[in-house]
Design an enzyme around this catalytic site. Structure first.
Site, PDB file in Angstrom:
ATOM      1  N   CYS A 131     -15.587   4.189  -2.487  1.00 51.44           N
ATOM      2  CA  CYS A 131     -16.186   4.404  -1.163  1.00 51.44           C
ATOM      3  C   CYS A 131     -16.211   5.891  -0.815  1.00 51.44           C
ATOM      4  CB  CYS A 131     -15.401   3.636  -0.106  1.00 51.44           C
ATOM      5  SG  CYS A 131     -15.526   1.842  -0.264  1.00 51.44           S
ATOM      6  N   CYS A 169     -10.539 -16.216 -14.564  1.00 48.96           N
ATOM      7  CA  CYS A 169      -9.766 -15.129 -13.968  1.00 48.96           C
ATOM      8  C   CYS A 169     -10.684 -13.920 -13.772  1.00 48.96           C
ATOM      9  CB  CYS A 169      -8.556 -14.772 -14.828  1.00 48.96           C
ATOM     10  SG  CYS A 169      -8.921 -13.764 -16.289  1.00 48.96           S
ATOM     11  N   ASN A 224     -10.434   7.259   7.355  1.00 50.00           N
ATOM     12  CA  ASN A 224     -10.302   5.804   7.247  1.00 50.00           C
ATOM     13  C   ASN A 224     -10.818   5.072   8.485  1.00 50.00           C
ATOM     14  OD1 ASN A 224      -6.992   6.286   5.825  1.00 50.00           O
ATOM     15  ND2 ASN A 224      -8.967   6.230   4.770  1.00 50.00           N
ATOM     16  N   LEU A 225     -10.760   5.735   9.621  1.00 52.24           N
ATOM     17  CA  LEU A 225     -10.933   5.025  10.887  1.00 52.24           C
ATOM     18  C   LEU A 225     -12.351   4.531  11.148  1.00 52.24           C
ATOM     19  CD1 LEU A 225      -8.625   7.204  13.167  1.00 52.24           C
ATOM     20  CD2 LEU A 225      -8.051   5.249  11.731  1.00 52.24           C
ATOM     21  N   CYS A 238     -12.155 -12.408 -16.914  1.00 53.86           N
ATOM     22  CA  CYS A 238     -13.242 -13.171 -17.537  1.00 53.86           C
ATOM     23  C   CYS A 238     -14.592 -12.632 -17.080  1.00 53.86           C
ATOM     24  CB  CYS A 238     -13.135 -14.642 -17.141  1.00 53.86           C
ATOM     25  SG  CYS A 238     -11.833 -15.583 -17.952  1.00 53.86           S
ATOM     26  N   ASP A 262       0.874  -1.182   0.000  1.00 56.44           N
ATOM     27  CA  ASP A 262       0.000   0.000   0.000  1.00 56.44           C
ATOM     28  C   ASP A 262       0.907   1.226   0.000  1.00 56.44           C
ATOM     29  OD1 ASP A 262      -1.978   2.064   0.627  1.00 56.44           O
ATOM     30  OD2 ASP A 262      -3.269   0.406   1.263  1.00 56.44           O
TER      31      ASP A 262
END
Length: 347
Positions: A285, A268, A166-167, A271, A158
């Site tokens: 998000c 995969c 984020n929390l 696909c 990351d």
């Protein structure tokens, strides 16, 4: 008796000529001898077959007994040789073997008691090397549960830092770590959870120049990233290296998870999602919002699938997608099929 021995020799040579194995040739000869013994036991003494084969069953019984002794001796000898070979191999094997301390045995006791995992499965977990893409909403529960489960080596990729927003859902991070790179924040939480696992943080953006080299060192990849560009890159790399990929995704109240593995007979990722959706059709998000516990649900499912993949317990999600609708408390599974024209795995 000479006629029978000549016939047995003929069977042996004929079998050798047509490529019949030693075991099958000996079986045919044993059948021949058995038939002779039975003939001596059921036919009258003056019968031509008995006269031609010695007139008495005793020599044949003696021969059968000697053959049984030889076969038993060879079987015992093979077992002793195998035991000796295994013992020498064990004494000369310098490869590292996972061992558990008393603290670890107590820690993983609930796994070891499971019939589908047991001690052997827990050793597989300790030997496993799992790479997790993303230390955000999905990565948080995945990383914590993999560490808690005793996965020996866990890599996390990351390039982002912990943000206050984020929390609400990224439970691996804490308020004090705002501004810290996510991989190091995650590493601290994982080591606090389980000091016996080896955590490898990679603070970098995954791209074409580093993906293959990074993935090659791991047995299994879990993708919890939040953009299609990275998902397609992860999929291409896993297919090229023959690595199974467990991928999850979520938006607002709904999440999905599947195992993509063309080498294992499953389609995969490309696909199923041949093209990235147009802008605005699959908002992130940050754009659409997400209910806080949802990443925990899907991420925990990903961790379960990873443990099953490593220990070979139960049935995984190859060729299937599990969809969870948190708003209406519904789950459903749909079957997935590979595409013959897939540019990634069809070849």
């Amino acid at each position: 008796m000479g006629y029978v021995l000549a016939l047995a020799l003929g069977l042996w040579l004929l079998g050798a000529l047509i490529g019949v194995s030693h075991a099958k040739r000996w079986f045919l000869i044993a059948l021949l001898c058995g038939a002779i013994v039975i003939a001596h036991l059921v036919l009258p003494e003056a019968a031509p077959l008995r006269v031609a084969t010695g007139g008495s069953v005793k020599p044949w019984l003696i021969l059968a007994g000697l053959a049984a002794v030889v076969v038993a001796y060879r079987a015992v000898l093979r077992q002793l040789r195998a035991k000796a070979h295994n013992r020498v191999a064990a004494m000369t094997d310098n490869s590292p073997k996972p061992t558990f301390s008393n603290v670890e045995l107590d820690r993983y006791a609930r796994h070891i008691m499971l019939r589908e995992i047991g001690g052997a499965g827990q050793k597989k977990l300790k030997n496993a090397r799992v790479l997790v893409i993303g230390a955000g909403g999905l990565g948080s529960p995945v990383l914590l549960y993999l560490a808690a489960a005793g996965v020996g080596t866990i890599g996390v990729v990351d390039d982002d830092v912990v943000d206050n927003s984020n929390l609400q859902r990224q439970v691996i991070h804490v308020d004090a770590n705002i501004g810290m790179p996510k991989v190091f924040s995650a590493e601290a939480s994982m080591r606090a959870q389980n000091p016996y696992c080896n955590v490898r943080p990679y603070q970098r953006r995954l791209d074409e120049t580093n993906a293959a080299e990074l993935f090659a060192d791991y047995d299994l990849v879990l993708d919890g990233c939040d953009n299609f560009e990275t998902r397609y890159l992860v999929n291409r790399t896993c297919v090229a290296l023959g690595k199974p990929l467990i991928a999850g995704a979520l938006t607002q109240w709904e999440g999905q998870i599947s195992t993509y593995d063309p080498a294992g007979g499953a389609p995969c990722y490309q696909c199923i999602f041949p093209e990235a959706p147009a802008a605005g059709l699959a908002p992130s998000c940050a754009e659409a919002g997400v209910v806080g516990p949802l990443p925990g649900v899907i991420g925990a499912m990903m961790a379960v699938e990873a443990l099953k993949e490593i220990t070979k317990a139960g049935d995984g999600l190859r060729g299937q997608m599990l969809i969870y609708d948190a708003l209406y408390a519904e789950t459903r599974k749909i079957k997935l099929k590979a595409r013959a024209d897939c540019p990634v795995c069809s070849a």
